[in-house]
Scaffold this active site. Sequence first.
Site, short mmCIF file in Angstrom:
data_model
loop_
_atom_site.label_atom_id
_atom_site.label_comp_id
_atom_site.label_asym_id
_atom_site.label_seq_id
_atom_site.Cartn_x
_atom_site.Cartn_y
_atom_site.Cartn_z
N ASP A 151 0.87 -1.18 0.00
CA ASP A 151 0.00 0.00 0.00
C ASP A 151 0.91 1.24 0.00
O ASP A 151 2.14 1.15 0.14
CB ASP A 151 -0.97 -0.01 1.19
CG ASP A 151 -2.21 0.84 0.89
OD1 ASP A 151 -2.17 1.68 -0.04
OD2 ASP A 151 -3.23 0.69 1.58
C1 BGC Z 1 -5.13 3.23 0.31
C2 BGC Z 1 -5.31 2.28 -0.84
C3 BGC Z 1 -5.17 2.98 -2.15
C4 BGC Z 1 -3.82 3.67 -2.19
C5 BGC Z 1 -3.54 4.39 -3.47
C6 BGC Z 1 -3.87 4.06 0.16
O1 BGC Z 1 -3.81 5.07 1.11
O2 BGC Z 1 -5.08 2.51 1.51
O3 BGC Z 1 -6.56 1.66 -0.75
O4 BGC Z 1 -5.29 2.08 -3.21
O5 BGC Z 1 -3.77 4.62 -1.13
O6 BGC Z 1 -4.31 5.49 -3.64
#
Ligand code: BGC
Length: 742
Positions: free
Chosen positions: A286
């Site tokens: 993530d």
């Molecule tokens: C979130 C993800 C997301 C990623 C990219 C993160 O903060 O937890 O779900 O896909 O950001 O935007």
Amino acid sequence: MTKINELEKEIRNIKRDPIPKRTDEEIYKLVGELISKMTLEEKVGQMYQSSFEGAAITGPEFDSSKVVDYIKKGRISSLIGLSDINQIYNLQKTAVEESRLGIPIIFAHDIIHGYKTSFPVNLAMSCSFDMQMIEDMAKTLAFESSRSGVNLTFSPMVDLVQDPRWGRVMESYGEDTYLGCKIAEAYVKGLQQDDLESYESIAACVKHYIGYGKSEAGRDYNTVELSDRTMRQSYLPQFKAAVDAGVAMVMTSFNSFDSIPVTHNKYLIRDVLRNDLGFDGVVISDYTSTNELIYHKTCRDEKEVAKKCIVAGLDIEMVGECYSDYLAELVNEGRINSELIDEAVKRVLYFKYKIGLFDNPYKNIYSNSEKYWLNDKTREKARDVSRKSIVMLKNDNSILPLNRESKESVALIGPFVDSKEVLGPWSGFAEERDCVTVLEGMNCQNSNLSIKYAKGCEVTTISQESLDEAIKISENVDKIILTLGEHQVMSGEAKSRTSISIPDAQIQLLEELSQLNKPIIVLLFNGRPLELNYVSEVASAILETWYLGTENGNAIADILFGVESPSAKLTMSFPRNTGQIPVYYNSFQTGRPFLANDPDLAYRSTYIDSANDPLYKFGFGLSYTEFEYSNIKISKNEMSKGEEVLVSALVRNVGNYCGEEIVQLYIEATCFSVIRPINELKGFKKIFLEKGESQKVTFTLRESDLAYYNCDMEYTPENTLFKIRIGGSSVSYLETDLKFNI
Ligand code: BGC
């Protein structure tokens, strides 16, 4: 960088020859040849997903000054969050024409419940229990995204959720594993269409692996405590369903599991995901969750992060640069085996071949992409999905539907009546100006009703003037339709709340209006279950409309006027109060359970100030019509290994409208070597019945439906008696017995 005019011409001239369908063997051969030409730095480049200027940011700020240079050096595999088609084209062109090996870039984005056509937020959609419709919605989402430069979406999110304080419950499919699996499968199928080479599909990345929904106290990014059994029993199956449906990518979660952050959890990535589930696609972290390992204090510095993550099996680092900065050094120092890098790069390059980027790096780049987005057809789909996502929680004296021929007057009151800010969090590139408000939707229904409007209050504040206006308008009407809820920015990522109440200003408005003794129909706007005790006492009817997206007002008006009867059922229970959280339908029996036939018995697992049950339970939702269940039948009362039984019930529409019903199948093991939930969903069917019509609904129960991880961690039904239930919710059902013999 190419100038705008030339660029438009180039984009217009992009050829779209069909992408050849290659066997895995053919792809791996091409990948092997390419890897043999790559330097160590170029390989490490394939393990880095960067951000860039103009990108959506969900973490620390990002310095993009070196991105173009990195692309030229082949040091970037993928870019996240870009939407400007010219920028995407230019960056891809730089990668293909100016880097040594011309390896194309993947463009990834969070397209969660629609691109330009915004569908209801995911929690709302799950209440439809309509898998075909969800698959079709995902197809529309994929089609619109595939014209916007996007190759990959970070979706579906399949985190099981039981805590409405957590802002991200709106992105989820609720508290049930069985339903979560079905939706994961439908969503992946819709996005990828079993055809990643196609020009109309996009790749899916299932997230967040694993346990993120169990963030302690509902606080985002918080610690998670989850047993291996619960993880495998309730949280993993949704990922298995996505993997079995062919999902291309898996994103790890921010949280820890068994005290080890998932981002470098070898057990979870290599043993469970790769070995047990057989996932051989790409695993991505993530957003900066790699750097965060230093804050978790499981790594001293970024070099240790890089080492632990690659050993654990993480292929791509999202936005963090620990891999870019240290992997090559670690290999050169002999501290990690270069095969670990080859293994990850092989998966990333396989993915790029599979989605056709080597054949057409500009695959999803179109000129005038607007013409592919948001049209009458997609609006009609969104309207339909929205209608099927609205859950009716109360309807005293059949106050709804409204009669369009009636000359009655209705006051529309509340901060959401004329608001376009109801697309919901993660609404992609949908625009508020395209969203239909409740007021607009009501006015388009061609009714004889006289409709008046006053805002009454803002979402969190109220003035005497606005209150007076609302009261004045409401005094002389026959019915009040009051919109209540949370502003959309109150839910989503990093939007945890310690209380799930409706803001005081709106409650004050409700209190004042209730003094008028008029029937009040409440429309709720929210991304999470809310505390509704007071609302449920004073309102005559309650429609949970969530955030419905682009067609919000039209869909709500359709339901209010009975164009369609509400059919959705809750997929997340609504607590009576915040103190009850977590409260969910599939809870476990205790040694001192509450006994309904002896409620005053002391020393029981109860509260002294609240009932145990949620106010509205999973599977509950009313219709304008009424369904009667009878005649539950089972094909045999005993079942042995490898056998199946058929269970059926007769469902009859005994009300005054036609309508859809979600028929649900539950089981309970009456004794087992480990405690099991008091009710477990194992099937559902959505049927349509005309007035007076009946239908026999049959489910097949298999051994796997009865199985559970027992005390030896074997997934088995054991020798036991099961209660088998069919009904219209998790609280109201018919019951029969089934004995399982090993
Ligand atoms: C979130 C993800 C997301 C990623 C990219 C993160 O903060 O937890 O779900 O896909 O950001 O935007």
